[in-house]
Design a protein around this motif. Structure first.
Motif, short mmCIF file in Angstrom:
data_model
loop_
_atom_site.label_atom_id
_atom_site.label_comp_id
_atom_site.label_asym_id
_atom_site.label_seq_id
_atom_site.Cartn_x
_atom_site.Cartn_y
_atom_site.Cartn_z
N PRO A 197 6.84 -30.56 2.77
CA PRO A 197 8.31 -30.41 2.84
C PRO A 197 8.86 -29.70 1.60
N ASN A 234 16.20 -27.07 4.75
CA ASN A 234 14.90 -27.71 4.61
C ASN A 234 13.81 -26.82 5.19
N TYR A 235 12.63 -26.89 4.60
CA TYR A 235 11.53 -26.02 4.99
C TYR A 235 10.24 -26.80 5.18
N ASP A 236 9.34 -26.23 5.98
CA ASP A 236 7.93 -26.60 5.96
C ASP A 236 7.22 -25.50 5.20
N SER A 246 11.58 -22.44 8.22
CA SER A 246 12.81 -23.23 8.26
C SER A 246 12.72 -24.31 9.33
N GLN A 247 13.14 -25.51 8.96
CA GLN A 247 13.16 -26.61 9.93
C GLN A 247 14.33 -26.48 10.90
N ASP A 248 15.15 -25.45 10.73
CA ASP A 248 16.21 -25.15 11.70
C ASP A 248 15.74 -24.16 12.75
N LEU A 266 9.58 -25.39 15.06
CA LEU A 266 9.48 -26.82 15.31
C LEU A 266 8.55 -27.12 16.49
N LYS A 319 4.98 -26.33 15.32
CA LYS A 319 4.51 -27.36 14.37
C LYS A 319 4.18 -28.65 15.12
#
Length: 551
Positions: A449, A458-460, A478-480, A485, A488
């Motif tokens: 994270p 927020n990022y991975d 980006s978690q957006d 998503l 992942k």
């Protein structure tokens, strides 16, 4: 626009008007200047000469398609900002040899009290361009005509042989000629990193070593220029014929271009002559024979040269001189690897890196964050990265077809092996593979994270961890991003089915037809490894300041 605006006319009217006659013209520049200046190809030279003083007041090189405004711009510069030793002034009369330009200038220069006349000949400008032509005709050709076709053909052959795929620039090959006032040439091959492609044929190891030492020391521009011009070598370099001047050099790998778009260049560098972009006859034939010998040596020893450690190889090759030399004699050429000198160059590089690390440690003893090496310069920034899956039925053949394979006792469960796929160029891919191997292999892959507290994002962070603990950032996701998503989530599910086993695939073809869709033949390395948890990686939450730092 057919006339100058009021403010420009007022400014020019304030200039002192001299009782002089200026000649002006625009002529094709082809054949008048060195073809090495790409901007001059197909261009025209605009010149304004003071007929009384006999000096050039203004000269510009412009593209041929540029309109008549260009000759006005050069004229205004000749008035307001003339070339030395002339001073700002306005002529009483100007003379041109083109009726259209005459009428155009009459309209533009109205109200400036400058007469614009036509003459079929312009003696001063004619004499100036005759001088240019004499200078151009006095230059020797880049390659002696007798050897031009021969050397060009040989250069394309060595391009297709691609010695940089098996030789790094510190793996030096000696070629003993004992001909043409040359005893031995020492070849440094450029291109494994996918940046510059070429061959440097040094006349001595001392010259090579001095330049490498200067480059490693990262000296000032002036010191580097002196070191560059202090080299003693023949060279052949390759460039793209169709390269976009505005393109980012990092996105171009000439190895992915068709041979028809590649242009070889030849020349020499000598401490007393500097860089000379042409060859004399003996240099041309010596370079031809040296390239021929290198090509045969690389093709005949490819398997040995591909070994992790460069072996000691000595070969005596028979080279038949081309009929252009006036003799079809067969000569004997000794070609050898120099592993001892390679070790010396590597030691120089390692010593420089060690000195840099000592300097950094002294400056940053209080910065605890640097105790964990997270590098952003290992995985190429322009590479394409994706999360994918390789069906188990295809894994067996892939393990055999890749150039490098790191084995694990993988549990075959689910649809296939979850993999991170990184597609880059062949040289950069090889460099990435070598870095991972040098760090002991790939220990694992983790999505850690990260956050940008200023943008509230927020990022991975995709991170590769080597066996020696080094970590390489390969992506910021980006978690957006809904697509990430989903990918992942599938990654986590697939890794759970394989009990944590996953893989890293490095593929070539970033700029070719396979971009974004590499086929098995494009995949050059497979690292079977483990999916690491955030706890196992031990970095915690990373924050993005000017770069990702530890919280």
């Amino acid at each position: 626009m057919s006339a100058l605006n009021q403010s420009t006319r007022r400014r020019l009217s304030n200039l002192h008007q001299t009782p002089s006659v200026w000649e002006g013209d625009r002529r094709p520049i082809s054949g008048l200047t060195d073809d090495d200046f790409e901007d001059n190809r197909g261009g025209e030279c605009i010149v304004w000469v003071d007929g009384v003083e006999g000096v050039v007041r203004g000269m510009e090189v412009v593209p041929s398609e540029m309109g008549p405004e260009a000759i006005v711009r050069t004229l205004l510069k000749a008035m307001e900002h003339p070339q030395s030793p002339a001073t700002p002034a306005r002529p009483q009369k100007i003379v041109v040899r083109d009726r259209e330009i005459q009428f155009y200038l009459r309209g533009v220069l109205q109200d400036l009290d400058i007469a614009v006349e036509y003459a079929p000949e312009l003696p001063l400008i004619d004499e100036l361009f005759r001088g240019f032509q004499q200078m151009a005709s006095g230059r020797p050709p880049k390659i002696p005509p007798k050897y031009a076709d021969l050397l060009m053909e040989k250069s394309y052959q060595i391009w297709e042989a691609a010695p940089w795929e098996v030789l790094a620039d510190h793996q030096i090959i000696s070629i003993t000629l004992n001909q043409w006032d040359i005893e031995t040439l020492y070849v440094a091959v450029m291109g494994m990193m996918g940046m510059e492609y070429g061959l440097l044929f040094y006349r001595s190891l001392d010259s090579l070593k001095r330049f490498r030492a200067a480059a490693i020391a990262e000296e000032s521009f002036e010191q580097m220029e002196e070191a560059f011009l202090g080299q003693d070598c023949l060279f052949i370099t390759f460039e793209s014929l169709s390269e976009d001047e505005d393109a980012d050099d990092e996105e171009i790998d000439y190895a992915d271009l068709p041979v028809s778009e590649i242009q070889p260049n030849f020349g020499t560098i000598n401490p007393f002559e500097g860089m000379r972009p042409f060859l004399y006859e003996e240099e041309a034939i010596a370079l031809y024979v040296a390239i021929e010998a290198l090509q045969k040596f690389v093709q005949g020893s490819a398997r040995q040269l591909s070994a992790e450690t460069l072996p000691k190889i000595n070969k005596r090759l028979r080279i038949t001189l081309p009929e252009e030399t006036g003799s079809q004699e067969t000569i004997s050429i000794q070609v050898s690897t120099l592993p001892e000198f390679e070790a010396e160059l590597l030691q120089m590089m390692e010593s420089a890196e060690f000195d840099d690390e000592d300097y950094d440690d002294d400056d940053d003893d209080d910065d605890e964050d640097l105790s964990v090496p997270l590098r952003e310069d290992v995985v190429p920034k322009d590479a394409l990265k994706s999360l994918d899956i390789i069906p188990w039925e295809k894994m067996a053949s892939l393990r055999k077809s890749v150039d490098y394979y790191q084995h694990q006792d993988v549990k075959e469960a689910g649809e296939g092996m979850p993999v991170v796929l990184i597609q880059t160029t062949l040289p950069k891919g090889k460099a990435l593979i070598e870095q991972i191997k040098a760090d002991g292999g790939l220990k694992g892959i983790c999505f850690n994270p990260g956050e940008d507290p200023f943008a509230d994002e927020n990022y991975d962070l995709g991170i590769l961890q080597a066996e020696n603990g080094n970590m390489y950032l390969f992506g910021e996701f980006s978690q957006d991003d809904a697509l990430h998503l989903v990918a992942k989530k599938k990654w986590d599910q697939r890794c759970k089915k394989t009990q944590g086993y996953c893989g890293l695939i490095i593929a070539k073809g970033l700029t070719g037809a396979a971009r974004g869709n590499p086929q098995p033949k494009d995949m050059i390395a497979l690292f079977e490894t483990r999916s690491l948890s955030v706890k196992e990686l031990g970095l915690g939450l990373l924050q993005l300041m000017s770069h990702f730092d530890f919280e």
